[in-house]
Design a protein around this motif. Structure first.
Motif, PDB file in Angstrom:
ATOM      1  N   THR B  64     -31.121 -32.788  -2.431  1.00  0.00           N
ATOM      2  CA  THR B  64     -30.794 -32.614  -3.856  1.00  0.00           C
ATOM      3  C   THR B  64     -31.537 -31.402  -4.426  1.00  0.00           C
ATOM      4  O   THR B  64     -32.505 -30.920  -3.826  1.00  0.00           O
ATOM      5  CB  THR B  64     -31.207 -33.859  -4.680  1.00  0.00           C
ATOM      6  OG1 THR B  64     -32.646 -33.880  -4.770  1.00  0.00           O
ATOM      7  CG2 THR B  64     -30.702 -35.135  -4.029  1.00  0.00           C
ATOM      8  N   ASP B  68     -35.195 -33.915  -3.055  1.00  0.00           N
ATOM      9  CA  ASP B  68     -35.142 -35.218  -2.393  1.00  0.00           C
ATOM     10  C   ASP B  68     -34.153 -35.111  -1.230  1.00  0.00           C
ATOM     11  O   ASP B  68     -33.091 -34.493  -1.364  1.00  0.00           O
ATOM     12  CB  ASP B  68     -34.662 -36.309  -3.360  1.00  0.00           C
ATOM     13  CG  ASP B  68     -35.756 -36.738  -4.317  1.00  0.00           C
ATOM     14  OD1 ASP B  68     -36.948 -36.478  -4.017  1.00  0.00           O
ATOM     15  OD2 ASP B  68     -35.425 -37.324  -5.368  1.00  0.00           O
ATOM     16  N   TYR B  70     -31.854 -37.366   1.210  1.00  0.00           N
ATOM     17  CA  TYR B  70     -31.282 -38.662   1.588  1.00  0.00           C
ATOM     18  C   TYR B  70     -30.832 -38.558   3.044  1.00  0.00           C
ATOM     19  O   TYR B  70     -29.989 -37.711   3.366  1.00  0.00           O
ATOM     20  CB  TYR B  70     -30.057 -38.992   0.737  1.00  0.00           C
ATOM     21  CG  TYR B  70     -30.365 -39.324  -0.703  1.00  0.00           C
ATOM     22  CD1 TYR B  70     -30.641 -40.636  -1.094  1.00  0.00           C
ATOM     23  CD2 TYR B  70     -30.357 -38.331  -1.684  1.00  0.00           C
ATOM     24  CE1 TYR B  70     -30.907 -40.949  -2.425  1.00  0.00           C
ATOM     25  CE2 TYR B  70     -30.622 -38.626  -3.017  1.00  0.00           C
ATOM     26  CZ  TYR B  70     -30.896 -39.939  -3.369  1.00  0.00           C
ATOM     27  OH  TYR B  70     -31.163 -40.250  -4.684  1.00  0.00           O
ATOM     28  N   VAL B  84     -35.206 -42.046   1.593  1.00  0.00           N
ATOM     29  CA  VAL B  84     -35.294 -40.965   0.610  1.00  0.00           C
ATOM     30  C   VAL B  84     -36.660 -40.309   0.768  1.00  0.00           C
ATOM     31  O   VAL B  84     -37.687 -40.936   0.532  1.00  0.00           O
ATOM     32  CB  VAL B  84     -35.128 -41.495  -0.831  1.00  0.00           C
ATOM     33  CG1 VAL B  84     -35.000 -40.312  -1.792  1.00  0.00           C
ATOM     34  CG2 VAL B  84     -33.934 -42.419  -0.933  1.00  0.00           C
ATOM     35  N   HIS B  86     -39.204 -37.095  -0.202  1.00  0.00           N
ATOM     36  CA  HIS B  86     -39.407 -36.022  -1.181  1.00  0.00           C
ATOM     37  C   HIS B  86     -40.156 -34.881  -0.511  1.00  0.00           C
ATOM     38  O   HIS B  86     -41.167 -35.100   0.145  1.00  0.00           O
ATOM     39  CB  HIS B  86     -40.172 -36.520  -2.404  1.00  0.00           C
ATOM     40  CG  HIS B  86     -40.290 -35.451  -3.465  1.00  0.00           C
ATOM     41  ND1 HIS B  86     -39.206 -35.007  -4.177  1.00  0.00           N
ATOM     42  CD2 HIS B  86     -41.352 -34.723  -3.878  1.00  0.00           C
ATOM     43  CE1 HIS B  86     -39.586 -34.049  -5.000  1.00  0.00           C
ATOM     44  NE2 HIS B  86     -40.884 -33.857  -4.849  1.00  0.00           N
ATOM     45  N   SER B  97     -36.646 -46.350   0.159  1.00  0.00           N
ATOM     46  CA  SER B  97     -35.588 -46.580   1.141  1.00  0.00           C
ATOM     47  C   SER B  97     -34.734 -47.744   0.669  1.00  0.00           C
ATOM     48  O   SER B  97     -35.202 -48.590  -0.100  1.00  0.00           O
ATOM     49  CB  SER B  97     -36.184 -46.879   2.515  1.00  0.00           C
ATOM     50  OG  SER B  97     -36.980 -48.041   2.442  1.00  0.00           O
ATOM     51  N   GLU B 131     -31.279 -39.366  -8.564  1.00  0.00           N
ATOM     52  CA  GLU B 131     -31.899 -40.539  -7.954  1.00  0.00           C
ATOM     53  C   GLU B 131     -30.956 -41.718  -8.102  1.00  0.00           C
ATOM     54  O   GLU B 131     -30.283 -41.862  -9.134  1.00  0.00           O
ATOM     55  CB  GLU B 131     -33.230 -40.874  -8.659  1.00  0.00           C
ATOM     56  CG  GLU B 131     -34.291 -39.802  -8.460  1.00  0.00           C
ATOM     57  CD  GLU B 131     -35.460 -39.932  -9.423  1.00  0.00           C
ATOM     58  OE1 GLU B 131     -36.596 -39.692  -8.994  1.00  0.00           O
ATOM     59  OE2 GLU B 131     -35.232 -40.278 -10.610  1.00  0.00           O
TER      60      GLU B 131
END
Lengths: 148, 420
Positions: B64, B68, B70, B84, B86, B97, B131
């Protein structure tokens, strides 16, 4: 100068000795079926290797390994039947699932099946008993081929 | 004299110690080489780092604008199918998660995260920081897709008109197990193709979707090309030409053929599986041996040709069109392909395990592909035997234009960047 020579000789001896030792050990485990294993290795290369790999380790998620599994090391009849009839179910080995179909290999001769299974049961770190042509013949006679 | 004897006896010990030290130095050297670029070889100016490790079977991923990541894991242990991470300063920490299912497909479109397992596609609403708002209550968008032991992952892509594209792989190599009399492969109505569904309509079944394109054996890498508004897919070609037809194909031909194909799809296209395969050495679409082919007979021209072709069994698992500004100009709008690596090349050495760049011009492949990132597999022996250490799977573009690559063997995420 001399010291070095002696040391080198000693080292060489150590290497040779351990090498020889390993060689002898190998030969004793395989005694009696060496010819069958040699023939089985050729069958394996032609029929099995493409999926189960040269090291018998199979392919992740797809083709099961032939090591450390009761499918290979356990009941001989069950193992011979897999070669004759193929395998069309998911198989779980050590927590991993393998799902490729195996085609039947009933076109192989009894001796070829005995040889290749003996090779597999005594290779890749496996140490199980040999399979004889007579054993394959018996299983084939009693075998009912699965419906297509 | 005594001293001499002791020395003689000790010499082998010294030698062994020496050997150990020598080997230790050697492997330390090798580690030093390997850790540069996380073990990868890349074109000049590019560098790579491993931003995450040991995640499990890390399949597809998205990154993202807030950094982040995924990443979808193939098996969901402890309800952690989606991790997830960061990222900050080229390092990642596990943020959270969720998802009690494993799977491959994952994508973000218009404020939603989409993720698939082997039978369903879900979506999760995102907040303005991208998110997931309610990780325990996804909407089930598609349900009841076939998953039968082979080619189960349902890779996904989305277009700009509210449509979701889902691969439904063939549960067969060349359909001979289902079509023994060669009357026509009966599984094509519900598998071996790309299905189109609405991206916002819950609980869609087969009947609610469209069989967008068929005759595709299995697709894991697929992507929507924004330049010409078209779906591109990478097909995994069939296996075992030599094993099944030793009289028609040599061991070497069987290792190199058929091509792994890139198709540009329009609705209604038929890529021809199981009736045809593409020979990249002859540059021809050929009739499959199960249906009377002999390695020379051409395929029926009603089946579409690939727009690009790659060596056999490389296993393309990820496809990404690069739209970033970080990489040099030639990469812009071109395609990156993550090749998972082969298993069906034995007894020839296994191959693949790399990320390839395919140049594009005006939305079509233009020029020869090149290996972009290599070295995932480890040593040449590990690669040749198929016992690769890392296997490329998913691709994503980061907010700064870096390229992210997952490895589903060790669970590493690589970040590849360019510096002038």
């Amino acid at each position: 100068m001399n010291i070095k020579k002696y040391g080198l000789l000693l080292m060489l001896f150590c290497f040779f000795y351990s090498g020889l030792h390993a060689q002898t050990k190998k030969n004793t485990t395989h005694s009696g079926s060496a010819a069958s294993i040699a023939r089985g290795k050729i069958v394996y290369a032609n029929i099995c290797l493409a999926c189960h790999m040269a090291d018998g380790g199979g392919v992740q998620n797809m083709n099961p390994p032939l090591t450390q599994t009761t499918y290979v090391l356990g009941n001989k009849t069950a193992l011979i039947k897999i070669v004759l009839n193929g395998f069309k179910e998911d198989v779980e080995i050590n927590g991993q699932t393998y799902s490729n179909n195996m085609t039947p290999h009933s076109d192989l001769k009894d001796q070829q099946i005995a040889d290749v299974l003996t090779y597999v049961r005594k290779s890749f770190g496996n140490k199980a008993g040999a399979i004889s042509m007579v054993e394959v013949k018996k299983v084939r006679a009693a075998n009912v081929a699965p419906a297509k | 004299m005594k001293m001499k004897k002791v020395l003689i006896l000790l010499l082998p010990v010294f030698a062994v110690i020496g050997l150990i030290v020598f080997n230790a130095c050697k492997s330390a050297d090798r580690d030093a080489v390997d850790t540069a670029n996380a073990g990868l070889t890349l074109p000049d100016g590019f560098s790579a780092i491993a931003v995450a490790d040991n995640l499990g079977s890390a399949r597809h991923l998205v990154v993202t604008p807030e950094h982040d990541i995924y990443v979808h894991i193939a098996s969901a242990k402890n309800s952690k199918g989606i991790l997830v991470l960061h990222e900050e300063g080229n390092k990642t920490t596990l943020k959270t998660s969720f998802a009690n299912y494993g799977g491959t497909g994952i994508a973000i479109k218009d404020g939603y995260l989409y993720a698939s397992n082997n039978t369903e596609v879900y979506r999760y609403k995102l907040n303005d920081k991208e998110e997931v708002i309610n990780p325990d209550e996804p909407e089930k968008i598609v349900t009841g897709l076939l998953s039968k032991r082979m080619h189960q992952p349902k890779a996904i892509a989305l277009d700009n008109n509210g449509n979701l594209y889902v691969n439904i792989g063939a549960y067969s190599n060349a359909c001979s197990d289902f079509d023994p009399d060669k009357k026509g492969c009966p599984i094509l109505d519900s598998a071996a193709g790309i299905w189109q569904f609405k991206s916002d309509k819950p609980n869609q079944h087969y009947g609610d979707g469209i069989r967008y394109a068929g005759g595709l054996r299995n697709v894991v890498g697929l992507a929507w090309n924004q330049q010409d508004n078209q779906l591109f897919v990478m097909q995994h070609g069939r296996d075992a030409l030599h094993d099944l037809y030793p009289n028609l194909y040599t061991v070497h031909q069987s290792a190199e053929l058929p091509a792994e194909c890139m198709f540009a799809l329009k609705q209604g296209d038929n890529a021809g599986w199981p009736y045809v395969y593409y020979d990249w050495m002859q540059n021809k679409n050929l009739l499959g041996p199960e249906y009377g082919g002999d390695g020379k007979k051409p395929a029926d021209p009603k089946f579409i040709n690939p727009v690009a072709a790659y060596p056999g069994h490389y296993a393309p698992d990820g496809l990404l069109f690069y739209t970033g500004d970080q990489f040099p100009e030639k990469y812009k709008n071109g395609a990156f392909i993550a090749f998972h690596g082969s298993w069906n090349r034995a007894p020839e050495p296994q191959a693949g395990y790399c990320v390839v760049f395919q140049p594009f011009k005006d939305g079509k492949p233009d020029g020869k592909w090149e290996v972009f990132a290599d070295g995932f597999a480890g040593t040449p022996e590990q690669k040749a035997s198929g016992r690769a250490v890392h296997r490329p799977c998913g691709l994503a573009q980061g907010p700064d234009g870096s390229l992210y690559v997952t490895d589903d063997n060790k669970g590493t995420i690589y970040k590849i960047s360019y510096k002038k």
